[in-house]
Design an enzyme around this catalytic site. Structure first.
Site: not given
Length: 326
Positions: A55-57, A66
């Site tokens: 989930v980053y960012s 991703g």
């Protein structure tokens, strides 16, 4: 200076540097060039353990999730050092792969492998527990990834003691892959969520604690002070609130005293305290710049006395509630 310090994660074969480098800033407050510089400096100092999540960012305008994994994958390809680095990532919170249903776990892991440009994830976490999914389904899906050789070891983050214990009991009973690490919110200014029952389950099943927010969003670096200068940071709000509290000021005073005695930075002391706590293996801390990284990678060489550890622990205890007035 290069450190050879290593700790083992639970019962796994993963041997890692005691500082887990957080990759949440990569592709957010640090662009690819800055991220590569931090990763280079971290490995030059002896580091080999990088943490990220699918989930980053996604929260940053223009990003979809991703970005951090993609940067780390590009870096390992450019440096040809994939076998020298232990990569941990987390799934379950990506906008396209939310939750921990078996099909979602499988699809999310495949997407992470592609972004990381690798054939295996060294340590795969469930980012947030999905209580709508039975632990039996989650553990079976994770075990399938391990059996397929796509994941070496599994771990959990943001999970209740009851669900963690149930997961481990099921895996042990069925001979499936077991969690070797746990990523809770834990630091010198935030102890209640981990200490007690959750830490007890970790100890019971030999699960290593790899705490996130190890520096409380920058507060435990000492750069946030009540009445002090404003700090330009995307995470300044929570740190400023801690700095203004009575507990925060006590913690900073205790950190200042120990840091001065050893001639080191406040952040170095805060990480050394955390690493000395029962079950803790490798605190997570991130750096946007090489300069920020210096104080973080120094902590494995710092040994605090029991008196210093006790003083820091005492300073971080929440204030006793006032008794009834006469």
């Amino acid at each position: 200076m290069t450190s050879s310090a290593r700790v083992q994660l639970g019962s796994s074969g993963l041997s890692v540097f005691p500082l887990n480098l957080g990759g949440n800033v990569f592709g957010w407050s640090a662009d690819e060039e800055q991220s590569f510089a931090v990763l280079d400096a971290y490995t030059a100092a002896g580091g080999n353990f990088v943490d990220t999540a699918d989930v980053y960012s996604a929260w940053f305008p223009g990003n979809s999730g991703g970005e951090s994994e993609t940067i780390i994958g590009a870096w390992t390809a450019a440096r040809d050092n994939r076998d020298d680095v232990v990569i941990a990532t987390k799934l379950g919170a990506h906008p396209q792969f939310k939750g921990l249903k078996a099909d979602t776990v499988t699809a999310a892991a495949e997407a992470s492998l592609k972004r990381l440009g690798t054939d295996r994830i060294d340590l795969l976490y469930t980012h947030f527990d999905d209580e709508s999914t039975p632990v039996e389904e989650i553990m079976t899906a994770l075990d399938a990834l391990v059996r397929a050789g796509k994941v070496r070891e599994i771990a959990a983050s943001n999970i209740s003691p009851a669900r963690l214990r149930a997961s481990m009991q099921f895996a042990r009973r069925e001979g499936l892959a077991e969690y070797v690490a746990l990523q809770p919110h834990y630091n010198l200014g935030h102890r209640h969520a981990y200490e007690g029952e959750l830490a007890g389950v970790a100890a019971e099943f030999n699960i290593s604690c790899v705490p996130y927010y190890a520096l409380a969003g920058g507060f435990l670096t000492g750069k946030y002070r009540a009445g002090g200068q404003k700090v330009d940071s995307v995470r300044a709000g929570s740190a400023e609130k801690l700095a203004a509290s009575e507990q925060g000021q006590r913690v900073l005073a205790a950190l200042d005293a120990v840091a001065e005695a050893h001639g080191v930075a406040v952040a170095t002391v805060a990480l050394a305290w955390l690493a000395a706590q029962p079950t803790v293996a490798a605190p997570i801390a991130s750096a946007r710049t090489v300069e920020q990284l210096t104080d973080l990678v120094a902590f494995p060489e710092l040994t605090l006395s029991q008196a210093e550890l006790d003083a820091l622990t005492a300073a971080s205890e929440p204030a006793e509630p006032a008794g009834p007035s006469a």
